[in-house]
Design a protein around this motif. Sequence first.
Motif, PDB file in Angstrom:
ATOM      1  N   VAL A 177       0.873  -1.165   0.000  1.00  0.00           N
ATOM      2  CA  VAL A 177       0.000   0.000   0.000  1.00  0.00           C
ATOM      3  C   VAL A 177       0.912   1.217   0.000  1.00  0.00           C
ATOM      4  O   VAL A 177       1.800   1.334   0.845  1.00  0.00           O
ATOM      5  CB  VAL A 177      -0.924   0.021   1.239  1.00  0.00           C
ATOM      6  CG1 VAL A 177      -1.770   1.280   1.249  1.00  0.00           C
ATOM      7  CG2 VAL A 177      -1.803  -1.214   1.269  1.00  0.00           C
ATOM      8  N   CYS A 227      -9.107   2.894   8.101  1.00  0.00           N
ATOM      9  CA  CYS A 227      -8.169   1.805   8.406  1.00  0.00           C
ATOM     10  C   CYS A 227      -8.575   1.091   9.693  1.00  0.00           C
ATOM     11  O   CYS A 227      -8.527   1.676  10.776  1.00  0.00           O
ATOM     12  CB  CYS A 227      -6.748   2.340   8.544  1.00  0.00           C
ATOM     13  SG  CYS A 227      -5.564   1.017   8.915  1.00  0.00           S
ATOM     14  N   TYR A 240      -6.989  -1.013  11.307  1.00  0.00           N
ATOM     15  CA  TYR A 240      -5.824  -1.354  12.126  1.00  0.00           C
ATOM     16  C   TYR A 240      -5.087  -0.129  12.658  1.00  0.00           C
ATOM     17  O   TYR A 240      -4.044  -0.257  13.287  1.00  0.00           O
ATOM     18  CB  TYR A 240      -4.858  -2.231  11.313  1.00  0.00           C
ATOM     19  CG  TYR A 240      -5.541  -3.500  10.865  1.00  0.00           C
ATOM     20  CD1 TYR A 240      -5.691  -4.570  11.731  1.00  0.00           C
ATOM     21  CD2 TYR A 240      -6.084  -3.600   9.588  1.00  0.00           C
ATOM     22  CE1 TYR A 240      -6.356  -5.724  11.339  1.00  0.00           C
ATOM     23  CE2 TYR A 240      -6.744  -4.749   9.185  1.00  0.00           C
ATOM     24  CZ  TYR A 240      -6.874  -5.801  10.067  1.00  0.00           C
ATOM     25  OH  TYR A 240      -7.529  -6.928   9.671  1.00  0.00           O
ATOM     26  N   ALA A 247      -3.386   2.017  11.048  1.00  0.00           N
ATOM     27  CA  ALA A 247      -2.054   1.996  10.444  1.00  0.00           C
ATOM     28  C   ALA A 247      -1.754   3.218   9.580  1.00  0.00           C
ATOM     29  O   ALA A 247      -0.774   3.220   8.848  1.00  0.00           O
ATOM     30  CB  ALA A 247      -1.891   0.727   9.617  1.00  0.00           C
ATOM     31  N   ILE A 248      -2.594   4.246   9.655  1.00  0.00           N
ATOM     32  CA  ILE A 248      -2.338   5.463   8.890  1.00  0.00           C
ATOM     33  C   ILE A 248      -2.263   6.637   9.863  1.00  0.00           C
ATOM     34  O   ILE A 248      -3.148   6.812  10.703  1.00  0.00           O
ATOM     35  CB  ILE A 248      -3.437   5.716   7.831  1.00  0.00           C
ATOM     36  CG1 ILE A 248      -3.553   4.511   6.896  1.00  0.00           C
ATOM     37  CG2 ILE A 248      -3.138   6.984   7.040  1.00  0.00           C
ATOM     38  CD1 ILE A 248      -4.690   4.612   5.898  1.00  0.00           C
ATOM     39  N   ILE A 295       1.641   5.496   5.845  1.00  0.00           N
ATOM     40  CA  ILE A 295       1.328   4.128   6.248  1.00  0.00           C
ATOM     41  C   ILE A 295       2.372   3.672   7.262  1.00  0.00           C
ATOM     42  O   ILE A 295       3.575   3.793   7.015  1.00  0.00           O
ATOM     43  CB  ILE A 295       1.350   3.172   5.029  1.00  0.00           C
ATOM     44  CG1 ILE A 295       0.398   3.640   3.933  1.00  0.00           C
ATOM     45  CG2 ILE A 295       1.051   1.741   5.458  1.00  0.00           C
ATOM     46  CD1 ILE A 295      -1.059   3.494   4.240  1.00  0.00           C
ATOM     47  N   CYS A 303       0.303  -1.788   9.112  1.00  0.00           N
ATOM     48  CA  CYS A 303      -0.511  -2.060   7.923  1.00  0.00           C
ATOM     49  C   CYS A 303      -0.524  -3.555   7.615  1.00  0.00           C
ATOM     50  O   CYS A 303       0.521  -4.206   7.599  1.00  0.00           O
ATOM     51  CB  CYS A 303       0.035  -1.289   6.722  1.00  0.00           C
ATOM     52  SG  CYS A 303      -0.894  -1.559   5.205  1.00  0.00           S
ATOM     53  N   THR A 304      -1.711  -4.096   7.373  1.00  0.00           N
ATOM     54  CA  THR A 304      -1.861  -5.509   7.009  1.00  0.00           C
ATOM     55  C   THR A 304      -2.154  -5.673   5.527  1.00  0.00           C
ATOM     56  O   THR A 304      -2.440  -6.772   5.078  1.00  0.00           O
ATOM     57  CB  THR A 304      -2.995  -6.166   7.820  1.00  0.00           C
ATOM     58  OG1 THR A 304      -4.223  -5.532   7.475  1.00  0.00           O
ATOM     59  CG2 THR A 304      -2.733  -6.077   9.308  1.00  0.00           C
ATOM     60  N   CYS A 364      -8.343   1.260   2.932  1.00  0.00           N
ATOM     61  CA  CYS A 364      -8.117   2.702   2.803  1.00  0.00           C
ATOM     62  C   CYS A 364      -8.234   3.200   1.362  1.00  0.00           C
ATOM     63  O   CYS A 364      -8.545   4.366   1.129  1.00  0.00           O
ATOM     64  CB  CYS A 364      -6.742   3.056   3.340  1.00  0.00           C
ATOM     65  SG  CYS A 364      -5.395   2.154   2.527  1.00  0.00           S
TER      66      CYS A 364
END
Length: 151
Positions: free
Chosen positions: A3, A20, A22, A24-25, A34, A38-39, A44
């Motif tokens: 990503v 997101c 998770y 993660a942003i 990111i 991030c998975t 997103c």
Amino acid sequence: MSVKILSEECIGCQACIDSCPYGAIVMKDDKAVITEDCTFCGACESSCNVSAIVVERVKTEDLQDISSYKGVWVFIEHRDGRMRNVSVELIGEGRKLAQELGEEVSAVLIGDNVVEMSREIFASGADNIYLIEGAPSSTIQQMRTQSLLRI
């Protein structure tokens, strides 16, 4: 899979942050970034109205040949010496898939003093168990389920 945020396109609206699942942003210098959490789920991508988020997916022709892979594997989640219900459910679903494929179901059990769970795992439908067990002082005892999922 990856990503990427195209920083020259990002307008800093923060719409992607809430999308997101998770967390993660993050924002850095008024641009989305990111993080390592991030998975690569891609949730997103559709939230960005200016197409600044690009999810690069693996092309089918680039995938590894998995025809030699065999079996269905299930990770056994447990707490305080007891197998979690979700593991029993996953073994059951794994059994259905394995029957459809003509394969076996294997359970992966990681932890200390967990060998006693083997009987219940077999009773739930597993054909094999891969046991990773360490001494009580080992670092496995200190690990959390999230850490094990990243292995």
